[in-house]
Design an enzyme around this catalytic site. Structure first.
Site, mmCIF file in Angstrom:
data_model
loop_
_atom_site.group_PDB
_atom_site.id
_atom_site.type_symbol
_atom_site.label_atom_id
_atom_site.label_comp_id
_atom_site.label_asym_id
_atom_site.label_seq_id
_atom_site.Cartn_x
_atom_site.Cartn_y
_atom_site.Cartn_z
ATOM 1 N N PHE A 176 0.712 -1.254 0.025
ATOM 2 C CA PHE A 176 0.026 0.005 0.065
ATOM 3 C C PHE A 176 0.982 1.317 0.163
ATOM 4 O O PHE A 176 0.463 2.227 -0.332
ATOM 5 C CB PHE A 176 -1.003 0.026 1.262
ATOM 6 C CG PHE A 176 -0.337 0.445 2.582
ATOM 7 C CD1 PHE A 176 -0.244 1.754 2.847
ATOM 8 C CD2 PHE A 176 0.330 -0.500 3.489
ATOM 9 C CE1 PHE A 176 0.501 2.281 4.007
ATOM 10 C CE2 PHE A 176 0.793 -0.089 4.476
ATOM 11 C CZ PHE A 176 1.013 1.251 4.750
ATOM 12 N N LYS A 200 -1.431 -6.996 -9.068
ATOM 13 C CA LYS A 200 -2.367 -6.869 -8.051
ATOM 14 C C LYS A 200 -2.061 -5.611 -7.381
ATOM 15 O O LYS A 200 -1.110 -5.869 -6.496
ATOM 16 C CB LYS A 200 -2.511 -8.227 -7.403
ATOM 17 C CG LYS A 200 -3.567 -8.265 -6.475
ATOM 18 C CD LYS A 200 -3.964 -9.015 -5.241
ATOM 19 C CE LYS A 200 -2.921 -8.210 -4.255
ATOM 20 N NZ LYS A 200 -3.784 -7.007 -3.558
ATOM 21 N N GLU A 203 -5.135 -3.683 -1.937
ATOM 22 C CA GLU A 203 -6.621 -3.322 -1.923
ATOM 23 C C GLU A 203 -6.877 -2.057 -0.762
ATOM 24 O O GLU A 203 -8.085 -1.449 -0.915
ATOM 25 C CB GLU A 203 -7.436 -4.490 -0.961
ATOM 26 C CG GLU A 203 -6.762 -4.841 0.481
ATOM 27 C CD GLU A 203 -5.449 -5.761 0.389
ATOM 28 O OE1 GLU A 203 -4.862 -5.729 -0.540
ATOM 29 O OE2 GLU A 203 -5.463 -6.158 1.475
ATOM 30 N N CYS A 308 9.881 1.556 3.423
ATOM 31 C CA CYS A 308 10.490 0.435 3.835
ATOM 32 C C CYS A 308 12.063 0.727 4.296
ATOM 33 O O CYS A 308 12.908 0.315 4.361
ATOM 34 C CB CYS A 308 10.720 -0.572 2.848
ATOM 35 S SG CYS A 308 11.307 0.028 1.293
ATOM 36 N N GLU A 404 9.387 -3.818 12.965
ATOM 37 C CA GLU A 404 8.937 -2.978 12.116
ATOM 38 C C GLU A 404 7.595 -2.296 12.585
ATOM 39 O O GLU A 404 6.386 -3.201 12.619
ATOM 40 C CB GLU A 404 8.731 -3.492 10.733
ATOM 41 C CG GLU A 404 8.411 -2.691 9.647
ATOM 42 C CD GLU A 404 8.342 -2.952 8.240
ATOM 43 O OE1 GLU A 404 7.968 -3.970 8.133
ATOM 44 O OE2 GLU A 404 8.743 -2.062 7.241
HETATM 45 P P1 NAD Z 1 1.265 -6.665 3.031
HETATM 46 O O1 NAD Z 1 2.285 -8.028 3.152
HETATM 47 O O2 NAD Z 1 0.165 -6.764 4.030
HETATM 48 O O3 NAD Z 1 0.668 -6.654 1.467
HETATM 49 C C1 NAD Z 1 1.200 -6.672 0.366
HETATM 50 C C2 NAD Z 1 0.515 -7.362 -0.860
HETATM 51 O O4 NAD Z 1 0.272 -8.711 -0.426
HETATM 52 C C3 NAD Z 1 -0.772 -6.709 -0.774
HETATM 53 O O5 NAD Z 1 -1.275 -6.395 -2.161
HETATM 54 C C4 NAD Z 1 -1.753 -7.628 -0.274
HETATM 55 O O6 NAD Z 1 -2.998 -7.868 -0.636
HETATM 56 C C5 NAD Z 1 -0.963 -9.135 -0.322
HETATM 57 N N1 NAD Z 1 -1.379 -9.965 0.694
HETATM 58 C C6 NAD Z 1 -1.456 -9.657 1.932
HETATM 59 N N2 NAD Z 1 -1.617 -10.632 2.565
HETATM 60 C C7 NAD Z 1 -1.143 -11.768 1.792
HETATM 61 C C8 NAD Z 1 -1.141 -13.358 2.064
HETATM 62 N N3 NAD Z 1 -1.332 -14.145 3.252
HETATM 63 N N4 NAD Z 1 -0.822 -14.049 1.023
HETATM 64 C C9 NAD Z 1 -0.408 -13.627 -0.393
HETATM 65 N N5 NAD Z 1 -0.737 -11.927 -0.467
HETATM 66 C C10 NAD Z 1 -1.177 -11.397 0.594
HETATM 67 O O7 NAD Z 1 2.050 -5.249 3.113
HETATM 68 P P2 NAD Z 1 1.601 -3.879 3.170
HETATM 69 O O8 NAD Z 1 1.118 -3.516 4.626
HETATM 70 O O9 NAD Z 1 0.874 -3.603 2.028
HETATM 71 O O10 NAD Z 1 3.050 -2.895 2.897
HETATM 72 C C11 NAD Z 1 3.884 -2.619 4.044
HETATM 73 C C12 NAD Z 1 5.134 -3.471 4.066
HETATM 74 O O11 NAD Z 1 5.780 -3.436 2.907
HETATM 75 C C13 NAD Z 1 6.140 -3.138 5.063
HETATM 76 O O12 NAD Z 1 6.433 -4.266 5.557
HETATM 77 C C14 NAD Z 1 7.205 -2.474 4.068
HETATM 78 O O13 NAD Z 1 8.545 -2.554 4.646
HETATM 79 C C15 NAD Z 1 7.090 -3.321 3.013
HETATM 80 N N6 NAD Z 1 7.846 -2.873 1.973
HETATM 81 C C16 NAD Z 1 8.867 -3.304 1.443
HETATM 82 C C17 NAD Z 1 9.697 -2.850 0.307
HETATM 83 C C18 NAD Z 1 10.932 -3.180 0.009
HETATM 84 O O14 NAD Z 1 11.582 -2.776 -1.215
HETATM 85 N N7 NAD Z 1 11.714 -4.061 0.742
HETATM 86 C C19 NAD Z 1 9.031 -1.586 -0.340
HETATM 87 C C20 NAD Z 1 7.727 -1.345 0.020
HETATM 88 C C21 NAD Z 1 7.302 -1.820 1.068
#
Ligand code: NAD
Length: 514
Positions: A176, A200, A203, A308, A404
């Site tokens: 997100f 994808k 959401e 991140c 985090e």
């Molecule tokens: P999230 O893991 O909750 O969701 C990421 C994506 O995965 C979304 O599209 C979501 O719909 C999907 N998803 C959620 N649960 C899932 C499951 N059980 N199985 C498969 N797909 C699933 O992450 P978020 O809260 O949207 O984003 C924040 C996180 O992203 C933080 O931890 C941040 O550090 C990380 N992030 C990392 C980088 C990087 O380059 N390392 C960059 C941006 C964000």
């Protein structure tokens, strides 16, 4: 909860918005958001989730929870588009990216406003994220130059050349926190290399990418080359499991990145899954107070800490009161809002509650709250507001120092030496970014060589490597078997190398070595 004024989003498949496939009555199984397998009873219409504005908590749209049937449609469109798209020259594909780049410039303001609305970044941050995404498009426009193969006469009359071939349909799953920028880490290079894609969006922020796909169509991208499927874990798992999806990129929390990576590995699929972070900054006694304090505050409070690459732990070598005073003064001066220099809300109530819980627990455990952002929640009961918070820890085991938090929270701990700082940083399971603040080149090099992180800053608290460099961390910040994202890492991930060895004329007296 929903009203007719709230837009119902649709998937983008084969160049048009389509309603999600209505699911017939019955039952099926899938994965819940914690990754556990669940059995669900489906109804005759698809379910939707509310999209809420972080500014005031009001519902601003409805996003479909797409199913395997929607994924099937999208993958079928991408599969059908692949032969013609991959059959074009890379120069031809780059022409479309050049037009897309121009359209991003034309609509940058509108895109940034959409990011402000659905995500909560201030307008300057939102615009910067759009332009950073555009920078990857600019990189991909140069793919004709960047992907020229090597060619060499390896034996007399025998030439070997190296070609890069598209993989097929690839999937991109994004988080997100950057509604445009993170999708742009994959999309331009993936399609520039001749792949077709199903993306994808998160959401929580599904709007901005709906505008982006329209711009791609306006730029001349053939239908089916890029498709959007909204939804949650079920859609992600259906994408991974689909036999026609050849490679998967994921960006999100480490827990899910690990799940996605393992699921792909079991199927023998190419995967790059970037996870979460806990980034450590170290202030050496000789650091420039003004530059360091401003940079630390920008890093931990910018984008409300939802990066991140955000600073979340500052280790000072020795107690540095003058530096602390400057950090506190700068953090206290920040105000909530959407204008330049102001701090926006965090994404949702769950996130707000989590952030406040970490602050409460640290305080209860004896840490001093030097700047307390919890007041913003009381001042602004609507929406999800928490101000910049600075915690001075004395207990190394406080959870805020290790987990985090993903909010505007800075944890400060004084350590006695450079090696104690390094030991603390090295012990954390993540490895995205780390930074050393110092006036000494030798100190900078000492830390640079020893940090356990893939992206290191010297006097830079958000050390994002811009194109042509690739982006990617180490340890539990990156899973999968392939490269970094963006830059040459992106080219490597989104293509397969084919080596072609050719002989047209039989050479007299040639041995196998000549
Ligand atoms: P999230 O893991 O909750 O969701 C990421 C994506 O995965 C979304 O599209 C979501 O719909 C999907 N998803 C959620 N649960 C899932 C499951 N059980 N199985 C498969 N797909 C699933 O992450 P978020 O809260 O949207 O984003 C924040 C996180 O992203 C933080 O931890 C941040 O550090 C990380 N992030 C990392 C980088 C990087 O380059 N390392 C960059 C941006 C964000």
């Amino acid at each position: 909860m929903f009203t007719k004024d709230q837009p119902k989003l649709r998937n983008w498949i084969n160049g048009q918005f389509v309603d999600p496939v209505a699911v017939g009555a019955g039952s099926g199984s899938g994965s819940g958001s914690d990754g556990t397998t669940t059995t669900t009873t489906t109804t005759t219409v698809n379910d939707y989730l509310p999209v809420t504005s972080p500014h005031n908590g009001k519902v601003i749209g409805q996003v479909p929870i797409s199913t395997a049937a929607d994924v099937q449609q999208a993958v079928a469109a991408a599969t059908a588009a692949f032969p013609a798209w991959s059959g074009r020259t890379v120069k031809d594909r780059a022409q479309i990216l050049i037009r897309f780049h121009g359209l991003i410039s034309k609509y940058a303001d509108q895109l940034a406003d959409m990011v402000v609305l659905e995500h909560g970044k201030n307008k300057t941050e939102a615009m910067a994220s759009v332009l950073k995404g555009q920078e990857t498009v600019e990189y991909a426009m140069s793919l004709p130059q960047l992907t020229q193969g090597k060619s060499l006469e390896v034996s007399r009359g025998v030439t070997c050349c190296d070609r890069r071939e598209a993989l097929g349909v690839v999937a991109s799953v994004v988080p997100f926190n950057f509604p445009v920028m993170v999708p742009m880490w994959t999309l331009p290079i993936a399609i520039g290399m001749g792949n077709t894609m199903v993306l994808k969006p998160s959401e929580k922020v599904p709007f901005t990418m709906c505008k982006i796909v329209e711009l791609l169509k306006e730029a001349g991208l053939p239908d089916g080359v890029v498709n959007l499927v909204h939804g949650t874990a079920d859609a992600v798992n259906a994408l991974i499991d689909h036999p026609d999806v050849k490679a998967v990129t994921f960006v999100g929390t480490s827990h899910v990145a690990d799940l996605v990576s393992q699921r792909c590995h079991k199927l023998g699929k190419r995967v790059l899954a970037l996870g979460g972070a806990k980034n450590h900054m170290v202030a050496a006694p000789d650091c420039n107070l003004e530059m360091t304090s401003q940079d630390v505050v920008n890093s931990f409070a910018g984008c409300s800490g939802q990066r991140c690459m955000a600073a979340s732990v500052l280790l000072t070598i020795g107690h540095q009161q003058a530096l602390l005073d400057k950090i506190v003064a700068k953090a206290e001066a920040l105000r909530p809002g959407s204008d330049a220099g102001q701090v926006g809300p965090v994404i949702d109530q769950v996130s707000l509650d989590k952030i406040k819980r970490y602050i409460d627990e640290a305080e209860a455990g004896g840490a001093r709250i030097l700047v307390d952002g919890r007041g913003w929640t009381r001042e602004q009961p609507e929406g999800f507001w928490v101000g910049p918070t600075v915690i001075l820890h004395t207990n190394k085991h406080d959870a805020a120092l290790h987990d985090e938090i993903f909010g505007p929270v800075l944890s400060i701990l004084a350590v006695e030496s450079a090696d104690e700082a390094l030991a603390f940083e090295n012990a954390n399971p993540y490895g995205n970014a780390a930074c050393i603040y110092t006036g000494s080149g030798a100190t900078a090099e000492y830390f640079t060589q020893r940090f356990s992180a893939g992206m290191v800053g010297v006097n830079i608290g958000v050390p994002v490597p811009r194109e042509p460099f690739s982006f990617g961390g180490w340890n539990r910040s990156r899973f999968g078997n392939h490269c970094d994202i963006t830059g040459d890492g992106g080219i490597e991930f989104f293509s397969a190398r084919r080596k072609v060895t050719t002989k047209w004329v039989r050479q007299e007296n040639a041995s196998w070595m000549s």
